[in-house]
Design an enzyme around this catalytic site. Sequence first.
Site, PDB file in Angstrom:
ATOM      1  N   GLY A  11       0.905  -1.219  -0.001  1.00  0.00           N
ATOM      2  CA  GLY A  11       0.066   0.002   0.047  1.00  0.00           C
ATOM      3  C   GLY A  11       0.818   1.233  -0.098  1.00  0.00           C
ATOM      4  O   GLY A  11       0.580   2.064   0.794  1.00  0.00           O
ATOM      5  N   ARG A  14       0.091   5.578  -1.809  1.00  0.00           N
ATOM      6  CA  ARG A  14      -0.607   6.760  -1.265  1.00  0.00           C
ATOM      7  C   ARG A  14      -0.337   6.993   0.296  1.00  0.00           C
ATOM      8  O   ARG A  14       0.040   6.106   0.784  1.00  0.00           O
ATOM      9  CB  ARG A  14      -2.052   6.856  -1.146  1.00  0.00           C
ATOM     10  CG  ARG A  14      -2.513   7.109  -2.744  1.00  0.00           C
ATOM     11  CD  ARG A  14      -4.259   7.056  -2.937  1.00  0.00           C
ATOM     12  NE  ARG A  14      -4.831   5.638  -2.726  1.00  0.00           N
ATOM     13  CZ  ARG A  14      -5.546   5.494  -1.694  1.00  0.00           C
ATOM     14  NH1 ARG A  14      -5.947   6.446  -0.846  1.00  0.00           N
ATOM     15  NH2 ARG A  14      -6.155   4.416  -1.389  1.00  0.00           N
ATOM     16  N   SER A 141      -3.066   0.274  14.403  1.00  0.00           N
ATOM     17  CA  SER A 141      -3.729   1.375  14.830  1.00  0.00           C
ATOM     18  C   SER A 141      -3.918   1.718  16.098  1.00  0.00           C
ATOM     19  O   SER A 141      -4.259   0.878  16.963  1.00  0.00           O
ATOM     20  CB  SER A 141      -5.002   1.478  14.078  1.00  0.00           C
ATOM     21  OG  SER A 141      -6.038   2.715  14.428  1.00  0.00           O
ATOM     22  N   TYR A 154     -12.453  -2.745  11.819  1.00  0.00           N
ATOM     23  CA  TYR A 154     -11.199  -2.364  11.857  1.00  0.00           C
ATOM     24  C   TYR A 154     -10.361  -2.489  13.037  1.00  0.00           C
ATOM     25  O   TYR A 154      -9.510  -2.872  13.043  1.00  0.00           O
ATOM     26  CB  TYR A 154     -11.388  -0.684  11.453  1.00  0.00           C
ATOM     27  CG  TYR A 154     -10.077   0.002  11.195  1.00  0.00           C
ATOM     28  CD1 TYR A 154      -9.317  -0.068   9.880  1.00  0.00           C
ATOM     29  CD2 TYR A 154      -9.624   0.959  12.185  1.00  0.00           C
ATOM     30  CE1 TYR A 154      -8.261   0.560   9.710  1.00  0.00           C
ATOM     31  CE2 TYR A 154      -8.399   1.499  11.972  1.00  0.00           C
ATOM     32  CZ  TYR A 154      -7.699   1.422  10.864  1.00  0.00           C
ATOM     33  OH  TYR A 154      -6.496   2.097  10.601  1.00  0.00           O
TER      34      TYR A 154
HETATM   35  P1  NAP Z   1      -4.516   5.592   2.558  1.00  0.00           P
HETATM   36  O1  NAP Z   1      -4.276   6.828   2.413  1.00  0.00           O
HETATM   37  O2  NAP Z   1      -6.104   5.178   2.282  1.00  0.00           O
HETATM   38  O3  NAP Z   1      -3.662   4.526   1.666  1.00  0.00           O
HETATM   39  C1  NAP Z   1      -4.061   3.099   1.823  1.00  0.00           C
HETATM   40  C2  NAP Z   1      -3.166   2.251   0.850  1.00  0.00           C
HETATM   41  O4  NAP Z   1      -3.233   1.089   1.212  1.00  0.00           O
HETATM   42  C3  NAP Z   1      -3.072   2.865  -0.594  1.00  0.00           C
HETATM   43  O5  NAP Z   1      -1.676   2.751  -1.182  1.00  0.00           O
HETATM   44  C4  NAP Z   1      -3.953   1.517  -1.244  1.00  0.00           C
HETATM   45  O6  NAP Z   1      -3.358   1.343  -2.529  1.00  0.00           O
HETATM   46  C5  NAP Z   1      -3.367   0.457  -0.328  1.00  0.00           C
HETATM   47  N1  NAP Z   1      -4.423  -0.572  -0.346  1.00  0.00           N
HETATM   48  C6  NAP Z   1      -5.569  -0.681  -0.092  1.00  0.00           C
HETATM   49  N2  NAP Z   1      -6.257  -1.816  -0.159  1.00  0.00           N
HETATM   50  C7  NAP Z   1      -5.117  -2.750  -0.580  1.00  0.00           C
HETATM   51  C8  NAP Z   1      -4.870  -4.223  -0.986  1.00  0.00           C
HETATM   52  N3  NAP Z   1      -6.135  -4.898  -0.973  1.00  0.00           N
HETATM   53  N4  NAP Z   1      -3.808  -4.423  -1.442  1.00  0.00           N
HETATM   54  C9  NAP Z   1      -2.746  -3.622  -1.630  1.00  0.00           C
HETATM   55  N5  NAP Z   1      -2.926  -2.458  -1.308  1.00  0.00           N
HETATM   56  C10 NAP Z   1      -3.855  -1.909  -0.751  1.00  0.00           C
HETATM   57  O7  NAP Z   1      -4.280   5.034   3.970  1.00  0.00           O
HETATM   58  P2  NAP Z   1      -3.222   5.517   5.050  1.00  0.00           P
HETATM   59  O8  NAP Z   1      -3.880   6.655   6.096  1.00  0.00           O
HETATM   60  O9  NAP Z   1      -2.047   5.915   4.483  1.00  0.00           O
HETATM   61  O10 NAP Z   1      -3.052   4.303   5.900  1.00  0.00           O
HETATM   62  C11 NAP Z   1      -1.910   3.528   5.933  1.00  0.00           C
HETATM   63  C12 NAP Z   1      -2.194   2.364   6.838  1.00  0.00           C
HETATM   64  O11 NAP Z   1      -2.054   2.971   8.325  1.00  0.00           O
HETATM   65  C13 NAP Z   1      -3.281   1.559   6.811  1.00  0.00           C
HETATM   66  O12 NAP Z   1      -3.027  -0.002   7.546  1.00  0.00           O
HETATM   67  C14 NAP Z   1      -4.276   2.200   8.061  1.00  0.00           C
HETATM   68  O13 NAP Z   1      -5.234   1.384   8.736  1.00  0.00           O
HETATM   69  C15 NAP Z   1      -2.910   2.504   8.939  1.00  0.00           C
HETATM   70  N6  NAP Z   1      -3.517   3.752   9.764  1.00  0.00           N
HETATM   71  C16 NAP Z   1      -3.732   4.806   9.293  1.00  0.00           C
HETATM   72  C17 NAP Z   1      -4.177   5.827  10.234  1.00  0.00           C
HETATM   73  C18 NAP Z   1      -4.485   7.343   9.716  1.00  0.00           C
HETATM   74  O14 NAP Z   1      -4.678   8.240  10.621  1.00  0.00           O
HETATM   75  N7  NAP Z   1      -4.115   7.907   8.402  1.00  0.00           N
HETATM   76  C19 NAP Z   1      -4.047   5.879  11.421  1.00  0.00           C
HETATM   77  C20 NAP Z   1      -3.749   4.405  12.158  1.00  0.00           C
HETATM   78  C21 NAP Z   1      -3.544   3.545  11.174  1.00  0.00           C
HETATM   79  P3  NAP Z   1      -4.409   1.646  -3.728  1.00  0.00           P
HETATM   80  O15 NAP Z   1      -4.643   2.974  -3.596  1.00  0.00           O
HETATM   81  O16 NAP Z   1      -3.511   1.248  -4.778  1.00  0.00           O
HETATM   82  O17 NAP Z   1      -5.424   0.955  -3.865  1.00  0.00           O
END
Ligand code: NAP
Length: 246
Positions: A11, A14, A141, A154
């Site tokens: 992932g 982004r 998370s 989640y």
């Molecule tokens: P995001 O901006 O929505 O990006 C998600 C990434 O995951 C994208 O690159 C997407 O790729 C990829 N992805 C989704 N489904 C996938 C799949 N089936 N196979 C391969 N890649 C996949 O999310 P983010 O905020 O950066 O979050 C990244 C991680 O951190 C996640 O695990 C999230 O739960 C965790 N997290 C985030 C936060 C926060 O505040 N942002 C807080 C706690 C934890 P495509 O676009 O190519 O589909």
Amino acid sequence: MLKDKVAVVTGASRGLGREIALKLAELGATVIVNYCGSREKAEEVAAMINEKGGHAVAYQANVADAESIKEMFSYVIKEFKRVDILVNNAGINRDNLILKMSEEEFDAVIDTDLKGVFNCLKQVSRIMLKQKSGRIINISSVVGVMGNAGQVNYAAAKAGVIGMTKSLARELGSRGITVNAVAPGFIETEMTDVLSDAVKENALTQIPLKKFGKVEDVAETVAFLASDKAAYITGQTIHVDGGMSM
Ligand code: NAP
């Protein structure tokens, strides 16, 4: 610091994964920029790294699909001979209150955020056991630790990731492989951009540092765990959440 290391970041097209890929590459690692649907964005990340003199390739594979993940790791071994660092970052959310949450919403999050991590761990463990070295970092998370209304799917997946981290750390520790989790709080990405102002304001009241985190805050922690400096740390969850979960 990570010269000659090969890193897979799931992932990485982004958000947090993108920043983690850029950081590991800046420190010298060759990076496999995994993505699912955002091909252009993933190729842009790889191009940015290559233009700066680093080495990266974008690779499409859905983490929820065990067969495509197997193929991805076979490709990495064929092309790069090893995997030193795996960052299990890919994740989605499908929020809803329990009475409204559909089975599809529950399954989609479990398939990507929990089974997706398992699929990658299974493939990389075989590789790292042969190498007798490796660093695995799973992105959990704050919600997996504290829970959150509207996120039973989640929270279950992210708590599960912490359990998997501890179990695998015990399984692989004697072979020089460390397995840790990073539990971000509210970090400014597309995942949190969509939250309403009311949810954001409420979140801020729970964060002692009184601000949301930046993708760099998480990337720095992952880079530390991936480095030799973290050689004696395994089975841990590092909270990057402004103090929200203490
Ligand atoms: P995001 O901006 O929505 O990006 C998600 C990434 O995951 C994208 O690159 C997407 O790729 C990829 N992805 C989704 N489904 C996938 C799949 N089936 N196979 C391969 N890649 C996949 O999310 P983010 O905020 O950066 O979050 C990244 C991680 O951190 C996640 O695990 C999230 O739960 C965790 N997290 C985030 C936060 C926060 O505040 N942002 C807080 C706690 C934890 P495509 O676009 O190519 O589909």
